[in-house]
Structures are given as structure tokens and as C-alpha cells.
Enzyme design. Structure first.
Site, PDB file in Angstrom:
ATOM      1  N   HIS A 146      62.686  -9.579  24.064  1.00 52.75           N
ATOM      2  CA  HIS A 146      62.319 -10.956  24.426  1.00 52.75           C
ATOM      3  C   HIS A 146      60.834 -11.281  24.302  1.00 52.75           C
ATOM      4  O   HIS A 146      60.429 -12.417  24.480  1.00 52.75           O
ATOM      5  CB  HIS A 146      62.792 -11.280  25.846  1.00 52.75           C
ATOM      6  CG  HIS A 146      61.938 -10.676  26.924  1.00 52.75           C
ATOM      7  ND1 HIS A 146      62.019  -9.365  27.294  1.00 52.75           N
ATOM      8  CD2 HIS A 146      60.955 -11.219  27.690  1.00 52.75           C
ATOM      9  CE1 HIS A 146      61.142  -9.129  28.259  1.00 52.75           C
ATOM     10  NE2 HIS A 146      60.475 -10.237  28.518  1.00 52.75           N
TER      11      HIS A 146
HETATM   12  C1  UD1 Z   1      58.878 -14.367  31.502  1.00 57.30           C
HETATM   13  C2  UD1 Z   1      57.575 -13.615  31.796  1.00 57.30           C
HETATM   14  C3  UD1 Z   1      57.708 -12.180  31.305  1.00 57.30           C
HETATM   15  C4  UD1 Z   1      58.960 -11.509  31.864  1.00 57.30           C
HETATM   16  C5  UD1 Z   1      60.161 -12.370  31.553  1.00 57.30           C
HETATM   17  C6  UD1 Z   1      61.424 -11.782  32.136  1.00 57.30           C
HETATM   18  C7  UD1 Z   1      55.545 -15.013  31.674  1.00 57.30           C
HETATM   19  C8  UD1 Z   1      54.334 -15.314  30.897  1.00 57.30           C
HETATM   20  N1  UD1 Z   1      56.439 -14.201  31.079  1.00 57.30           N
HETATM   21  O1  UD1 Z   1      59.002 -14.403  30.098  1.00 57.30           O
HETATM   22  O2  UD1 Z   1      56.586 -11.458  31.744  1.00 57.30           O
HETATM   23  O3  UD1 Z   1      59.113 -10.248  31.242  1.00 57.30           O
HETATM   24  O4  UD1 Z   1      59.949 -13.676  32.098  1.00 57.30           O
HETATM   25  O5  UD1 Z   1      62.554 -12.373  31.577  1.00 57.30           O
HETATM   26  O6  UD1 Z   1      55.696 -15.490  32.783  1.00 57.30           O
HETATM   27  N2  UD1 Z   1      64.470 -20.178  28.926  1.00 57.30           N
HETATM   28  C9  UD1 Z   1      65.728 -20.701  29.119  1.00 57.30           C
HETATM   29  N3  UD1 Z   1      66.291 -20.592  30.346  1.00 57.30           N
HETATM   30  C10 UD1 Z   1      65.676 -19.993  31.398  1.00 57.30           C
HETATM   31  C11 UD1 Z   1      64.378 -19.470  31.195  1.00 57.30           C
HETATM   32  C12 UD1 Z   1      63.804 -19.561  29.969  1.00 57.30           C
HETATM   33  O7  UD1 Z   1      66.334 -21.246  28.199  1.00 57.30           O
HETATM   34  O8  UD1 Z   1      66.261 -19.934  32.494  1.00 57.30           O
HETATM   35  C13 UD1 Z   1      63.849 -20.238  27.593  1.00 57.30           C
HETATM   36  C14 UD1 Z   1      62.949 -21.418  27.399  1.00 57.30           C
HETATM   37  O9  UD1 Z   1      63.137 -21.901  26.109  1.00 57.30           O
HETATM   38  C15 UD1 Z   1      61.554 -20.825  27.502  1.00 57.30           C
HETATM   39  C16 UD1 Z   1      61.767 -19.394  27.017  1.00 57.30           C
HETATM   40  O10 UD1 Z   1      63.106 -19.067  27.384  1.00 57.30           O
HETATM   41  O11 UD1 Z   1      60.610 -21.513  26.757  1.00 57.30           O
HETATM   42  C17 UD1 Z   1      60.815 -18.408  27.650  1.00 57.30           C
HETATM   43  O12 UD1 Z   1      60.864 -18.485  29.078  1.00 57.30           O
HETATM   44  P1  UD1 Z   1      59.522 -18.200  29.954  1.00 57.30           P
HETATM   45  O13 UD1 Z   1      59.834 -18.207  31.364  1.00 57.30           O
HETATM   46  O14 UD1 Z   1      58.447 -19.101  29.465  1.00 57.30           O
HETATM   47  O15 UD1 Z   1      59.121 -16.753  29.499  1.00 57.30           O
HETATM   48  P2  UD1 Z   1      59.976 -15.415  29.380  1.00 57.30           P
HETATM   49  O16 UD1 Z   1      59.982 -15.019  27.966  1.00 57.30           O
HETATM   50  O17 UD1 Z   1      61.295 -15.495  30.050  1.00 57.30           O
END
Ligand code: UD1
Length: 366
Positions: free
Chosen positions: A207
């Protein structure tokens, strides 16, 4: 009689729900806890399932910030957390790990001069291109209590001049593994449903933006999965799903894509796999505790002890490197317990309560 301290705990992303469970259980006996969920993770499978499976009570406040750019997401959280802290005035704010929710909680509290406790302090990848590295450094530098999971964590803090308020408590994710392992084996059915023999499949998660947001890296990784000798169970993070679609990369026949998994399925599939391939921080340690060899598809790790002991290796996102590493896989015969004994939550609770008593008695004297 001393009043129970009011403590606000900030959670928001998947690994924080797992870290929070043991601490909530230990801490709520002696303090009044208020839980703020930022909503960084909001999907049923990225958030709600953990509350149900782990028996975490519903957060007191849901900020529902959702996804956006890092600045916008962190900014929204900062504003909303500050509002809540101003109203409630807790005596301590606890944050976990290194996500945007961690940094927002730490910043909001420290600007209101509310002390911050950082669980999983002192970790460094020394790669400032990772948003998590910035989040950790800044959070550590505004924390009053720093709970380090490893000796390496303490050494990093010391190199940065942080020596006071640092406590080695081990890794709180080890508490969770010990607590839920048996339940996981009793309740999880996924391995059976997928008809997978123990140690005759790989378990993979990807991820990190460095892997998902580069077409060649993602293509190489998926193509390596396709060349492996066993099925690859692959729970797909929402970002990874989006990028796979954008790059039009399809799954090879032996790859079994899954929606993001709950904690219990994760533990069983991880423990029974021949090896795990991941870029997650949490899975590297969980693999270590469950004695499953791990290949980390990243240039560095915050958990170097797993590498030193031969349970983990760093691999570049190249097809041949991944295939070769798995064909030469050696499983160590032993393990040194470098991340504590799995009683981190109890230790953190004792340290916080001592700190609170000391603060109270100093205020009494003043
Ligand atoms: C975040 C943390 C990372 C951790 C990870 C665990 C930061 C900078 N990164 O990364 O350290 O390892 O969580 O999973 O805080 N999205 C969905 N549904 C959700 C959540 C996210 O569709 O419930 C999608 C969105 O398009 C979003 C992308 O996933 O833009 C990334 O989500 P985000 O929370 O920004 O970062 P993670 O990659 O999950």
C-alpha cells in the site's frame, strides 16, 4: 482521593485501532478516556470491522475528515481536534504511530500546552520522502512521554537530544497478537474458504505510495507474485485497488485478491503462510511474532531487529529479486524477544499514572 485523569486518545487509521485496543483496556480502569476518531480511514473494512472484532467501544467523537491531500487532511484534523481539546481540556493526549492523525493530534495538543504521550516513539526510516517519517519526527519532538518499542527507538531519540520522558515498553502490537491469536484461530474461516493448505500459500499486502504510485514498481511486484510456486492471498488496500485499475494491471491466475481483511483473518493467514510479502510496518512485526518469514518490499525498515535476526529481508520492487529471495528463503530456528514481552499496555498505564500523580503533587506544592 485523587480524581481519575481525563485522557484524550486520538485514533484514525487501521493500525491505530489495533494499537488502541490493549491500551484502552488497561487504561480505562484508572482513568477517564475520551476517544477521538479522525476518520482518516472510514470504509467499513478499513475501520468499522476492527471495532467489532476487537471489541473497541465506539469513539466519543467522530471527526469524519476522510481522504484528501496530506496538508488538507492534516489541517482539517488539526482544526477539529483543537476545538475538542479546548472544550474538554484533558490532562494528556495520547497518539499512536506515525500517521497524519498522529501528527494532527500531537500538534493540536502541544499548541494548547496539553502534554502529549507518543506510543511507538523513536522509530526512524531515515527516508524523509515518507510522510510517516516527518510525522514521527515532529510528533516525538512535541511529546512529553515517549514510549519506545525497541532499544533502537531510544537510541534514535537520544541522537536527536530527547532523553527525558523516554520509556522502553516494548511493542503494543505484540500485546494485541498475544491477546487475539487464539480467538483468531477459533473464529477465522478464510483459509478454509480459500482452500489453502498451511505453508502452501504466500500472504501479501502492498500500500505504500512508493510501490503503488509507480506503474513499473506495481507491475513488477504483481508480475513476481504471478511467477511464484504457490497461491498468493492479496488483500487489496483502496489506494492499491485504484492504481491497479488506473494502470490496467490485472491479477495473474495464482493471485487471490481480497477486500481489506479484518484483524482475525489477517492473523491466521499470516501465521499459516509460507512467507509474507509486504510494505507494511505492522505486518513485519506480526510476521516476526508469529514466526513467519517476511520479505519487505522497501528500501528500509523501522524494525531493523527483524532483519538482524534473519526473519525479515528488504527487497527492491523488481520481479527477479522477489522471486529469487523466495526461492532462497531460510527460516531461522530461533528468535530473541527484542520488542518486549507483550505487556506494553500495562507498562504504559503505570507510567502514565505515576506521571499524573507526580504532576498533581507538584501542583499541590505550588
Ligand atoms: C495511512 C498511513 C500509513 C499507514 C496506513 C495503514 C499516513 C500518512 N499514512 O496510509 O502510515 O501505514 O494508513 O493502512 O497517515 N481510502 C479509502 N478508504 C479508507 C481509507 C483510505 O478508500 O477508509 C483511500 C483513499 O483514496 C485515500 C487512500 O486510500 O486517498 C490512502 O488513504 P490515507 O489514509 O491517505 O493513507 P494510507 O495509505 O491508508
Amino acid at each position: 482521593m485523587m480524581l481519575k485523569p481525563l485522557i484524550t486518545i486520538i485514533i484514525g487509521a487501521r493500525p491505530q485501532f489495533i494499537k488502541h485496543q490493549p491500551l484502552q483496556e488497561a487504561l480505562e480502569k484508572s482513568s477517564q478516556i475520551r476517544v477521538l476518531h479522525t476518520g482518516q480511514h472510514y470504509d467499513e473494512k478499513m475501520s468499522k470491522v476492527f471495532f467489532q472484532e476487537l471489541g473497541i467501544r465506539t469513539p466519543d467523537v467522530e471527526l469524519s475528515v476522510g481522504s484528501s491531500s496530506h496538508g488538507q487532511q492534516t489541517g482539517k484534523m488539526l482544526e477539529l481536534i483543537e476545538k475538542d481539546l479546548q472544550q474538554e481540556r484533558p490532562c494528556l493526549v495520547i497518539v499512536y504511530g506515525d500517521t497524519n492523525s498522529t501528527l494532527a493530534g500531537a500538534l493540536a495538543a502541544s499548541k494548547l500546552q496539553i502534554p502529549v504521550a507518543h506510543v511507538e516513539a523513536g522509530l526512524r526510516s531515515f527516508n524523509r520522502a515518507m510522510p510517516e517519517e516527518i510525522n514521527r519526527i515532529l510528533t516525538d519532538h512535541c511529546s512529553e512521554l515517549l514510549f519506545v518499542p525497541s532499544d533502537t527507538g531510544r537510541a534514535h531519540l537520544s541522537q536527536e537530544g530527547i532523553k527525558k520522558g523516554v520509556f522502553f515498553v516494548g511493542d503494543i502490537m505484540f500485546d494485541a497478537v498475544l491477546h487475539f491469536r487464539e480467538k483468531a484461530h477459533q473464529e477465522s474461516r478464510l483459509q478454509k474458504t480459500l482452500k489453502l493448505e498451511t505453508e502452501a500459500y504466500y500472504y501479501a499486502t502492498i500500500h505504500r505510495p512508493a510501490n503503488t504510485d509507480s506503474r513499473s514498481n506495481l507491475q513488477n511486484i504483481i508480475s513476481a507474485f504471478g511467477a511464484l510456486d504457490f497461491p498468493v492471498v492479496f488483500p487489496v488496500h483502496p489506494r492499491t485497488a485504484k492504481m491497479l485499475q488506473q494502470y490496467q494491471i490485472s491479477f495473474p491466475k495464482n493471485v487471490l485478491p481480497q477486500d481489506p481483511l479484518g484483524y482475525l483473518d489477517n492473523i491466521v493467514l499470516l501465521e499459516n503462510a509460507k512467507a509474507v510479502l509486504t510494505d507494511s510496518g505492522g505486518l513485519q512485526k506480526e510476521a516476526f511474532y508469529l514466526k513467519t518469514p517476511c520479505l519487505t518490499i522497501r528500501p528500509e525498515t523501522e524494525w531493523p531487529e527483524t532483519i538482524d535476526q534473519g526473519w525479515n529481508q528488504l527487497i527492491s520492487p523488481e520481479r527477479d529479486s522477489i522471486i529469487q529471495a523466495l526461492s532462497n528463503l531460510e527460516v531461522p530456528s530461533e528468535q530473541r524477544p527484542v520488542y518486549g514481552k507483550g505487556n506494553s499496555a500495562i507498562q504504559i498505564t503505570e507510567i502514565i499514572m505515576n506521571w499524573y500523580r507526580t504532576c498533581n503533587s507538584q501542583q499541590g506544592i505550588a
